[in-house]
Motif scaffolding. Structure first.
Motif, PDB file in Angstrom:
ATOM      1  N   ASP A 103       0.857  -1.194   0.000  1.00 51.91           N
ATOM      2  CA  ASP A 103       0.000   0.000   0.000  1.00 51.91           C
ATOM      3  C   ASP A 103       0.891   1.240   0.000  1.00 51.91           C
ATOM      4  O   ASP A 103       1.407   1.634   1.032  1.00 51.91           O
ATOM      5  CB  ASP A 103      -0.904  -0.007   1.227  1.00 51.91           C
ATOM      6  CG  ASP A 103      -1.826   1.200   1.298  1.00 51.91           C
ATOM      7  OD1 ASP A 103      -2.021   1.875   0.268  1.00 51.91           O
ATOM      8  OD2 ASP A 103      -2.352   1.451   2.399  1.00 51.91           O
ATOM      9  N   GLN A 104       1.040   1.861  -1.157  1.00 50.41           N
ATOM     10  CA  GLN A 104       1.946   3.000  -1.281  1.00 50.41           C
ATOM     11  C   GLN A 104       1.408   4.271  -0.626  1.00 50.41           C
ATOM     12  O   GLN A 104       2.144   5.244  -0.481  1.00 50.41           O
ATOM     13  CB  GLN A 104       2.280   3.250  -2.740  1.00 50.41           C
ATOM     14  CG  GLN A 104       3.098   2.129  -3.332  1.00 50.41           C
ATOM     15  CD  GLN A 104       3.512   2.397  -4.757  1.00 50.41           C
ATOM     16  OE1 GLN A 104       3.158   3.404  -5.346  1.00 50.41           O
ATOM     17  NE2 GLN A 104       4.289   1.484  -5.313  1.00 50.41           N
ATOM     18  N   SER A 105       0.161   4.268  -0.205  1.00 51.54           N
ATOM     19  CA  SER A 105      -0.371   5.450   0.467  1.00 51.54           C
ATOM     20  C   SER A 105       0.273   5.657   1.840  1.00 51.54           C
ATOM     21  O   SER A 105       0.141   6.734   2.429  1.00 51.54           O
ATOM     22  CB  SER A 105      -1.892   5.342   0.617  1.00 51.54           C
ATOM     23  OG  SER A 105      -2.234   4.305   1.517  1.00 51.54           O
TER      24      SER A 105
END
Length: 120
Positions: A103-105
């Protein structure tokens, strides 16, 4: 990523499939974290066993034996501290990397940049 006004300048790798990114991250964690940790732990355990089991030749001397036991205890504690320090100090960087692959967020949070800066 293309620059967008207000962005934090995140640089990410572009992968054809997410599973390849995950496999790569796990391989990096194995090579850079777990394999050195296992090698270090096994080596230090071996050293600790040799230090603890080995007997000093000669006649028993209570003062000398007590001093040697104290020295052995200090050495064993130092070995434990080195392995635990490696384990604890490098784990956050690798966990953030693996979580960021999923999850790059996560990289949008300010504290993540601070943790990554402090650990690299």
């Amino acid at each position: 990523m293309p620059y967008e006004p207000g962005s934090k300048g995140l640089c990410v790798e572009i992968w054809p499939h997410d599973i390849i990114r995950t496999i790569y991250g796990i391989c990096i964690m194995l090579i850079q974290y777990f394999i050195p940790l296992v090698i270090m732990a096994v080596s230090y355990i071996h050293i600790g066993v040799i230090i603890w089991v080995k007997r000093i030749p000669g006649e028993a001397n209570i003062r000398r034996d007590k001093r040697l036991a104290t020295s052995k205890n200090k050495t064993i504690k130092m070995i434990i501290v080195v392995v635990v320090a490696y384990l604890v100090l490098w784990l956050p960087l690798h966990v953030i990397t693996i979580v960021g692959d999923v999850d790059q967020s996560i990289f949008d949070y300010n504290y993540i940049a601070v943790i990554q800066t402090k650990t690299t």
